[in-house]
Enzyme design. Structure first.
Site, mmCIF file in Angstrom:
data_model
loop_
_atom_site.group_PDB
_atom_site.id
_atom_site.type_symbol
_atom_site.label_atom_id
_atom_site.label_comp_id
_atom_site.label_asym_id
_atom_site.label_seq_id
_atom_site.Cartn_x
_atom_site.Cartn_y
_atom_site.Cartn_z
ATOM 1 N N GLU A 67 -39.371 4.838 38.898
ATOM 2 C CA GLU A 67 -38.439 4.330 37.761
ATOM 3 C C GLU A 67 -38.192 5.612 37.482
ATOM 4 O O GLU A 67 -36.470 5.634 37.168
ATOM 5 C CB GLU A 67 -39.035 3.582 36.634
ATOM 6 C CG GLU A 67 -38.248 3.165 35.134
ATOM 7 C CD GLU A 67 -38.557 4.849 34.138
ATOM 8 O OE1 GLU A 67 -38.774 5.251 33.560
ATOM 9 O OE2 GLU A 67 -39.505 3.804 32.721
ATOM 10 N N GLU A 142 -40.351 14.536 39.201
ATOM 11 C CA GLU A 142 -40.850 14.076 37.709
ATOM 12 C C GLU A 142 -41.844 13.169 37.582
ATOM 13 O O GLU A 142 -42.428 12.788 36.298
ATOM 14 C CB GLU A 142 -39.863 12.975 37.969
ATOM 15 C CG GLU A 142 -38.122 13.072 37.876
ATOM 16 C CD GLU A 142 -37.740 13.447 36.765
ATOM 17 O OE1 GLU A 142 -38.195 12.654 35.803
ATOM 18 O OE2 GLU A 142 -37.128 14.304 36.228
#
Length: 976
Positions: A67, A142
């Protein structure tokens, strides 16, 4: 062309949904099988979302990391962070992405047609053609990566999701929710942590991560949702030609399996961390959890929400009352999670003892049997029904577009049945049916079937373990040290090089050519005129009324505003206590349980707030108010006035036992909330050192109020203390709830205004009139630097101060600075490089300003970033396109569409603040006129507030102790 003639799609169903005043279309893309759901109506706030079923098979957080990372560059938009560029320079009304236990959803919203198209295109390119295959540095940044600056450095792990989830795993409430779901569904996807367990995240490999995207991010596994007023034909045609048609149909196995029902109930014990100094007594969570049918049961979907209210959530509800009276938990509540295929109903006692587990279960089952056999209070069921139906019909979600909330609710059924997306958003008939069921035994049978006879249930106990965080940190350090020791010199050099390469990647700016590929609006697309406030000041029968003539679809929004100008400021924490207890205690005419039900039968709810309003002419002056708000259908206007009158003039404040229960519940909730929202807590606390207005906020809802509650809980243990508290609250009622302090604020149309003046006069005449000692409201502040230790693994770091005290006047360009700081300087240094989950800044019209981090692995490094912010601004040298992005982002935040209630609030604030439209327009003109020179000039505002050197940190013991020289005061956040 109309939708029916689009050759790329087939229509599965088309019909008008009266409940939503929308034409609905359920469609399927012929080539790929992509599912499409449309709600066509006259809403200007348009919504697009694309979602995928993404059931994780482990707790590495792969769905969550995907995501984050698909939004870090794509084929058409190859820059490192298109999401960030959109956030800087879009008129979006919503822009985000969410990972759920079984799905991932990417929604956007905007009122501007061109902007909406841009947002939709960037998101579609991101999910289908992300740059994650081109470099593993996106995954490392991330997700997670090993980090070493040189050969002698300590080996550590960093990553945005990794640090985000360390923060989530530090919250006992978050741990409880996760463990409840895992306890009921151990063999399926709901038994995994889709967000990622920090202990497990480093097990995720780059290849496994890419495989997850290859499998699930395909049109054949997609759900596309469109809402609002737009050209749906052009949108669907664009989606087909530019994205869907480029794929072939794929058989994606993403089915969400169902957990087989347990043959016998289970009991489970799990740990959660507290500080070494905290006590373990009265610190256990007890929960009774049941698997409840299917989210595809349209009637059950709402019915259990009503049961939740009637059995436990409402004050005085039988289970809550029975557990509190037995001394089992300070805060007792229930939760109903119907956002997954197999919903969960839980009853929770917080701050209980482990020894009370059997009694906890016995009390619950005893009350449930009594309710099933003798019947649930019909009034409680009707109150719960009315409250839910009022919310449904009002469809007021504040700043969130209602099309977005409808869309997320659509996924509650669509994900599990392709042909039933609307069942949970089309609810009028269900409410009507449930009202009839109240008179029968439907709800009692639900108790018997799902809460008593159902073996698919667990009793989960979350036990506190002092020093668990420190222990795990030490274990991780040792594990990493051992791993480093096992590495060859070449392998260590490789990690050092990768750390440097990653930083170089993060530091390297995107090319101007690639940045220009992100679509951008022009300055002429922005509205130049500031939004006008709507109000008319009236004096009706001697009562001051502020009327906002706004269409509200038959609802009247009332706020009774009481000025605290004559109150001793030392009593301000007690005002917050009073706000919490009115409506939660017996009155002359109602028990507190009956009162709460009566409120929810006759109105859409009554709430209390304490507000501060800065004077526009002199920002050193502010007004503090206690406000009681109620929303009501016009036909029940008289009832609304009478109920507010009842709670503020007829509450029995001398019930010490009930006061103790309320204090305990508040304490238990704040204990979690202050740490979970540590960025807000630290910002309010830091600003309170120099700002009287912020000091009010801290002493009525922050750490200052929490400390006050600790004292009250001790004081109320004695009859003398209880009496003193009671008398203080009574005297406050007399000093506050008086006609001379009252302003009645009303938002509705002319038609609904009828009756308000007469009711306001009767209301004012009923208020207190006894003499009291008037004192000028003045708050003293004192500057200090503080740290508050928690059992968490991350920090919330705030530097704050006030620029107005240095003679600087507010400039509208400070809104541009907020966007710049949050999405450029702070984002890059705090989030991208530092690994924190979030960062933000604020600049208020009274001069109160702050830099803050959220779920931050660092402390001193983040303060250093704050210290260098001014220098960054002084050397700012970006072109007009970059500045335009910031301007658009600032206007987007300023121009978020307002609900009728929010328009009324906007007018009320303008009136009390003595705002003038010319000033508001001037600030907007300053914003729109921001230049490179303006931004450089804003450095003096940063210098001015940073000069105050106000520092507040909430975080881990280890990190705070290692930087203890920064603080004047260090203490535990929770002093149990």
């Amino acid at each position: 062309m109309n939708i029916e003639n689009l050759s790329a799609y087939e229509i599965v169903e088309k019909r008008h949904i009266d409940d939503l005043n929308s034409d609905s279309y359920l469609m399927r893309h012929k080539k790929t099988g992509a599912r499409v759901a449309i709600l066509s109506n006259d809403e200007e706030n348009k919504v697009f979302a694309i979602g995928f079923r993404t059931p994780p098979k482990d707790s590495t957080g792969v769905a969550h990391i995907i995501e984050h990372t698909v939004l870090c560059g794509s084929e058409k938009y190859p820059i490192k962070d298109p999401f960030l560029e959109l956030a800087k320079g879009s008129l979006n009304t919503f822009l985000n992405a969410m990972t759920f236990p079984d799905k991932t959803v990417y929604p956007v919203a905007s009122c501007n047609d061109a902007d909406f198209q841009n947002l939709m295109d960037v998101y579609l390119d991101a999910v289908f053609y992300p740059n994650i295959y081109k470099t593993d540095k996106i995954f490392s940044q991330e997700g997670w990566h090993y980090e070493m600056e040189n050969d002698d450095s300590e080996l550590t792990i960093n990553g945005v999701v990794y640090n985000e989830m360390k923060g989530a795993f530090s919250s006992a409430d978050d741990v409880l929710s996760r463990e409840i779901q895992a306890s009921l569904y151990p063999d399926i996807t709901y038994g995994m942590e889709s967000g990622g367990d920090p202990d497990v995240i480093p097990e995720l490999t780059y290849e496994d991560y890419l495989d997850f995207h290859r499998k699930y991010y395909h049109p054949s596994n997609s759900y596309i949702y469109l809402y609002g007023n737009m050209d749906f034909v052009s949108k669907l045609d664009y989606i087909d030609k530019n994205y869907l048609s480029r794929f072939d149909r794929l058989d994606v196995d993403s089915k969400i399996e169902r957990q087989e029902a347990f043959k016998e109930p289970k009991e489970i014990v799990k740990p959660y961390p507290i500080l070494s100094e905290e006590k373990i007594d009265k610190n256990t969570y007890l929960s009774y959890n049941c698997s409840v049918g299917s989210t595809l049961d349209q009637k059950l979907y709402i019915a259990f929400d009503i049961l939740d209210y009637a059995l436990c959530s409402a004050p005085g509800a039988p289970i809550k009352k029975a557990l509190i009276e037995r001394g089992i938990g300070q805060d007792v509540y229930s939760e109903y999670d119907n956002g997954i295929q197999q919903p969960v109903f839980s009853i929770i006692a917080k701050n209980a003892d482990a020894s009370q587990k059997d009694e906890f279960v016995e009390v619950i089952r005893s009350v449930l049997k009594e309710q099933a056999e003798n019947g649930i209070d019909k009034k409680a069921l009707l109150a719960g029904l009315n409250y839910d139906e009022f919310k449904y019909r009002e469809a007021d979600f504040g700043r969130y577009p209602k099309g977005l909330l409808y869309g997320l609710q659509v996924f509650d059924s669509w994900l599990y049945d392709d042909n039933r997306p609307w069942i949970n958003v089309e609810a009028n008939a269900t409410f009507a049916e449930l009202k009839k069921e109240v008179q029968g035994r439907y709800f009692e049978e639900l108790i018997e079937k799902y809460l008593l006879s159902n073996n698919h249930r667990t009793v989960l106990m979350l036990e506190p373990v002092p020093g668990l965080t420190d222990k795990k940190d030490e274990e991780l350090k040792k594990k990493l040290a051992d791993y480093k020791a096992s590495l060859s010199a070449e392998e260590i050099a490789e990690i050092v090089k990768y750390t440097a390469d990653l930083k170089e990647y993060q530091d390297t700016p995107d090319s101007p050519e690639d940045l220009k590929k992100i679509p951008l609006l022009e300055l002429k697309d922005l509205k130049r005129e500031a939004e006008k406030f709507i109000y008319e000041k009236k004096e009706e029968n001697g009562v001051d009324i502020l009327f906002h003539n706004i269409f509200t679809n038959g609802i009247v929004y009332l706020t009774f505003v009481f000025d605290l100008k004559n109150l001793d400021a030392k009593l301000i924490p007690y005002v917050s206590v009073l706000k919490k207890v009115i409506g939660m205690m017996d009155t002359e005419n109602y028990s507190y349980g009956d009162l709460f039900n009566e409120i929810n039968i006759k109105t859409g709810g009554i709430t209390g707030t304490i507000s501060t309003y800065t004077d526009s002419d002199d920002v050193t002056k502010f007004t503090t108010t206690l406000e009681v708000s109620v929303k009501v259908l016009h036909e029940n206007l008289h009832d609304a006035f009478e109920l507010v009158k009842e709670i503020i003039t007829k509450t029995k404040l001398d019930d010490g036992r009930r006061l103790k229960e309320i204090f305990g519940e508040q304490y238990a909730r704040l204990q979690s909330d202050l740490a979970a929202a540590g960025h807000q807590t630290s910002a309010v606390r830091a600003m309170s050192y120099v700002s009287p207005a912020a000091a009010v906020s801290d002493r009525t809802g922050g750490i200052g109020y929490f400390r006050h509650l600790e004292g009250l809980l001790s004081e109320i243990e004695t009859s003398e203390g209880a009496k003193e508290i009671s008398e203080k609250l009574k005297s406050l009622c007399n000093a506050i709830f008086r006609a001379e302090n009252l302003l009645v604020d009303v938002t509705c149309s002319d038609k609904e205004y009828a009756g308000v003046p007469e009711e306001s006069k009767l209301f004012a005449d009923s208020l207190f009139t006894d003499d009291y000692e008037k004192v000028k409201f003045e708050i003293e502040t004192s500057r200090r630097n503080e740290a508050f230790k928690t059992a968490g693994q991350v920090q919330y770091v705030c530097r704050a101060g006030n620029f107005a005290s240095k003679g600087l006047k507010y400039n509208g360009a400070l809104r541009v600075l907020k966007v710049m700081m949050g999405y450029d300087y702070l984002w890059k240094n705090i989030r991208v490089i530092g690994g924190a989950y979030g960062c933000m800044s604020s600049y208020a019209k009274n001069g109160d300003s702050a830099f803050v981090t959220y779920r931050d692995p660092n402390l001193k490094n983040s303060i250093d970033v704050f210290e260098n912010a001014s220098e960054y601004l002084k050397n700012f040298d970006e072109d007009e396109r970059v500045i335009l992005k910031y301007i658009i982002g600032a206007i987007s935040d300023l121009d978020t569409p307002k609900t009728p209630a929010a328009k009324g609030t906007y007018g009320l604030s303008a009136y009390i603040c003595n705002s003038k439209m010319d000033r508001i327009q001037r600030c907007r003109d300053e914003l729109l006129g921001t230049t490179k020179e303006t931004i450089r000039g804003l450095s003096k505002y940063v210098d001015a507030f940073m000069e105050d050197k106000c520092l507040c940190v909430i975080g881990s013991s280890e990190k705070i102790d290692s930087e203890k020289e920064l603080f004047d005061n260090i203490e535990q956040l929770v002093n149990k």
